[in-house]
Design an enzyme around this catalytic site. Structure first.
Site, short mmCIF file in Angstrom:
data_model
loop_
_atom_site.label_atom_id
_atom_site.label_comp_id
_atom_site.label_asym_id
_atom_site.label_seq_id
_atom_site.Cartn_x
_atom_site.Cartn_y
_atom_site.Cartn_z
N HIS A 97 0.85 -1.20 0.00
CA HIS A 97 0.00 0.00 0.00
C HIS A 97 0.89 1.25 0.00
O HIS A 97 1.96 1.25 0.61
CB HIS A 97 -0.91 -0.01 1.22
N GLU A 169 -4.46 1.91 -6.85
CA GLU A 169 -4.89 2.99 -5.97
C GLU A 169 -3.99 4.21 -6.22
O GLU A 169 -2.90 4.29 -5.64
CB GLU A 169 -4.76 2.57 -4.50
P1 13P Z 1 -10.06 5.66 1.06
O1 13P Z 1 -11.21 4.86 0.47
O2 13P Z 1 -10.36 6.12 2.45
O3 13P Z 1 -9.62 6.76 0.15
O4 13P Z 1 -8.83 4.65 1.21
C1 13P Z 1 -8.49 3.83 0.13
C2 13P Z 1 -7.41 2.92 0.52
O5 13P Z 1 -6.29 3.31 0.76
C3 13P Z 1 -7.75 1.49 0.61
O6 13P Z 1 -6.59 0.76 0.80
#
Ligand code: 13P
Length: 268
Positions: A97, A169
């Protein structure tokens, strides 16, 4: 086709809060047809066992860990291993992440080692990739994430790849300072990921400021097989709504495929 809907709680929730959420989920899902929707929840390490226990009667919900070390055991103070999170009930391990890459020195090399360790122990790696805002502004999103995925998965065999989940992401879209991505902005990186990895891995997920207003549109993007959600899913009501949205999206997709098949039959 499986539609994944998962949440990571990041560094949130006491044991009591975690257990309440998980018990509430089990109650809400009892007897409910989920279709091809695959729910998963990734609590902090302290709550993995309690959440897995609370979901024992609802094994359709997979439980995960937010991180695990690549070594089996040993002198790694402060870390937990893949066998340890598996022992606690985790079936998925989130790896790489952006918050871990930024704050905890996670590198392509440690990410690669963790993916390999996770696969070796029969758990599902959830590999997170994403580009910073300046790369996106320069039009380099697809190339950036393809590079991250290539370095994380280098050398894996087809069978191993088929067990990997990838969450795209974009860093600029994550968390309370993030800006929700538009469908148009996500088309290019998902086209790139889909072309190179779509048919080789278990699924391509989107994460970053997913909310109840944008979830259906995000699920409609080509090559998006699911959502990986933070804040919106931390309250159980939000997560349950996301599951409903995914169920509708999946049913609509199945109808489209059926209609297309019917049309092909008619042409014959
Ligand atoms: P948010 O949905 O709070 O933006 O976070 C996304 C995330 O980092 C999931 O791993």
């Amino acid at each position: 086709m499986t539609v994944w809907v998962g949440t990571s709680w990041k560094m949130n929730k006491t044991l009591a809060e975690a257990t309440d959420w998980a018990r509430g989920l089990a109650e809400a899902l009892a007897g409910r047809d989920l279709g091809d929707v695959q729910p998963f929840v990734i609590p902090p390490a302290t709550a993995i066992a309690a959440v897995a226990q609370a979901l024992a009667e609802e094994p359709r919900v997979l439980v995960g860990a937010q991180n695990a070390h690549w070594a089996e055991a040993g002198a790694w103070t402060g870390e937990v291993s893949v066998p340890q999170v598996a022992d606690a009930g985790a079936r998925i391990v989130e790896i790489g992440h952006s918050e871990r890459r930024e704050h905890f020195g996670e590198t392509d090399e440690t990410v690669r080692a963790k993916v390999a360790a996770t696969l070796a122990h029969g758990l599902v790696p959830l590999l997170c990739v994403g580009e910073p805002a300046e790369v996106q502004a320069a039009g380099g999103s697809g190339a950036h994430v393809l590079g991250q995925v290539e370095r994380a998965l280098a050398g894996l065999e087809a069978e191993q790849l088929s067990r990997v989940l990838i969450a795209y992401e974009p860093i600029w879209a994550i968390g309370e300072h993030g800006r929700p991505a538009t469908v148009a902005e996500l088309a290019e990186p998902f086209a790139a990921l889909g072309a190179h990895w779509g048919s080789r891995v278990a699924g391509l997920l989107y994460g970053g400021s997913v909310n109840l207003d944008n979830a259906a549109d995000l699920l409609g993007i080509d090559h998006v097989d699911g959502l990986f959600v933070g804040r919106t899913a931390w309250r159980l009501e939000g997560y349950l709504r996301l599951l409903e949205i995914a169920r509708s999206a999946e049913a609509a997709r199945a109808r489209t495929i059926n209609d297309e098949n019917d049309d092909k039959e008619k042409v014959k």
